[in-house]
Enzyme design. Structure first.
Site: not given
Length: 459
Positions: A238, A312
């Site tokens: 990021k 996830r």
């Protein structure tokens, strides 16, 4: 009892009169000339969120007026606990459908202060909770939301996977719940490869936290929370600006622990299980890579399209373990996608479900509690966006579209259709301070979920 509430009081109790603009003139006409003159001199007109302090003839505070836009706007009183002088107060109102508990909750939530690293100088006024207004329920809700906020606000240096495990263990001990954890390489031995893969690059070992409470004869309710204690994005790193709030990426875990606390404190007739995959998505020589293929607990192989779609992955293994018990209800909560924030903003909980009745009930509870939930579709037409040429499924779509939906569809692969399931994709952070909702970590959808459980499984 929190220091913003009291049920015992010997001092003078100051009434806080809740008024709407529509009823203000009628109320004012019934007051004595001193009160009328005072109100006119300070220009109070009962606008929403505006207060007026009324003195008696000796100059002592004798009454507080608070304007609200309508009877449902209980957040208007959310700052009173920190803005009013120290003392004991009680809400009064002639408004129809006035719900004391709602206003008391806003009062309590506005009194929250995160003081672990910096002491606050704010003095807290106390609200009287009359015994006929369920003081235990109000205190439970507010204290549990404090608990959630504290967990989220704590930086990763003090709230990594091991510290999150300690917090869960302590909560279990308080309510005589059974707790266990599977950590480090034991995850591989027990077939939790996704959880291990995401967290293996951290010096704080990945782990699966498992808390059980309640009578086994009661309905099985399982809560799963994403516990990514910090998310660098992995090798798909990021930008620094996107990492600033990543201590909150374990907010799903905080939420299910907070909801579990509400359930256990209220002694609901529920056979509760809480599962939290606790990891740090770090960067190191052994970090997992884009293009890797890993095996999930269910047996499906997963191609890694992006290491920043890690939540996830850990939820997939936890959900597979959750459904092995065949629960009557399965709820998972996570700060899963930025796409959900684009879709519904930061104040609404995005929710997906495979059960229309469950989804509709949750949405209605959100409306009732002013804790908004918006259902998004599990649209099967987007499932092929997760196709992989080398594995059973890719962990993310190559397209930027429908990111929240494709993430939910990924999770759906690990939940059988016959198990009622709701997936919450939440922000869990107030970007700015508002009455009752200070800037920082926030519980979203929690009051709605607790209300749903109270209605479905009454004590």
């Amino acid at each position: 009892m929190l220091n913003c509430f009291t049920t015992q009081h010997s001092k003078k109790v100051i009434p806080i009169v809740i008024l709407t603009l529509e009823e203000f003139s009628s109320w004012l006409s019934k007051q004595n000339m001193f009160t009328k003159n005072w109100i006119r001199s300070v220009g109070f007109k009962a606008e929403a969120g505006i207060t007026c302090l009324l003195p008696d003839l000796s100059g002592k505070l004798t009454q507080v007026l608070c304007g609200v836009s309508d009877i449902k706007n209980f957040w208007s009183v959310g700052n009173l606990s920190v803005t009013l002088p120290e003392g004991h107060y009680i809400f009064t109102s002639d408004l129809k459908n006035f719900v004391y508990t709602d206003f008391a909750m806003a009062w309590g939530l506005g009194a929250y202060q995160f003081s672990r690293y910096k002491k606050s100088s704010k003095k807290i006024a106390q609200l009287v909770l009359p015994k006929n207004f369920q003081p235990d329920l109000i205190n439970n809700i507010v204290e549990s939301i404090y608990y959630v906020r504290d967990l989220i606000n704590t930086p990763t240096d003090d709230m990594g996977p091991s510290e999150l495990a300690i917090a869960a263990k302590q909560l279990g001990k308080r309510y005589q719940a059974k707790f266990k954890e599977i950590a480090g390489n034991d995850l591989l031995k027990q077939n939790f490869h996704c959880i291990h893969t995401v967290g293996r690059a951290s010096d704080d070992a990945p782990r699966l936290l498992d808390l059980r409470w309640g009578n086994k004869q009661h309905p099985k309710i399982t809560l799963v929370g994403k516990g990514v204690c910090f998310d660098t994005g992995g090798l798909d790193l990021k930008p620094s600006s996107a990492m600033l709030l990543m201590k909150k990426d374990m907010a799903g875990a905080a939420h299910v622990l907070g909801l579990a606390r509400m359930i256990m404190e209220a002694k609901l007739p529920i056979n509760l299980r809480v599962l939290i995959p606790a990891v740090e998505n770090a960067v190191a020589g052994n970090a997992y890579r884009p293009g890797d293929v890993i095996k999930s607990r269910k047996g499906l192989t997963v191609e890694i399209g992006n290491t920043d779609a890690e939540g996830r992955l850990v939820l997939a293994d936890a959900l597979t373990e959750a459904v092995s018990d065949q629960p009557d209800l399965l709820i998972d909560m996570s700060t899963l996608t930025g796409a959900a924030r684009i879709a519904v903003g930061t104040d609404i909980s995005a929710m997906f479900s495979n059960d229309d009745g469950l989804a509709n009930h949750l949405v209605n509870c959100g409306i009732k509690e002013s804790d908004p939930i918006w259902r998004l579709p599990l649209f099967d037409g987007y499932r092929d966006m997760l196709n992989s040429s080398v594995a059973d499924i890719n962990n993310c779509s190559p397209d930027a579209y429908a990111g929240a939906i494709t993430a939910a569809l990924f999770l759906k692969e690990f939940v059988p259709d016959e198990i009622p399931w709701a997936h919450f994709d939440i922000m869990a952070w107030n970007l700015r301070s508002r009455p009752g909702r200070p800037q920082g970590g926030e519980a979203m959808g929690l009051r709605a979920l607790f209300n749903y459980l109270l209605e479905r499984y009454p004590r």
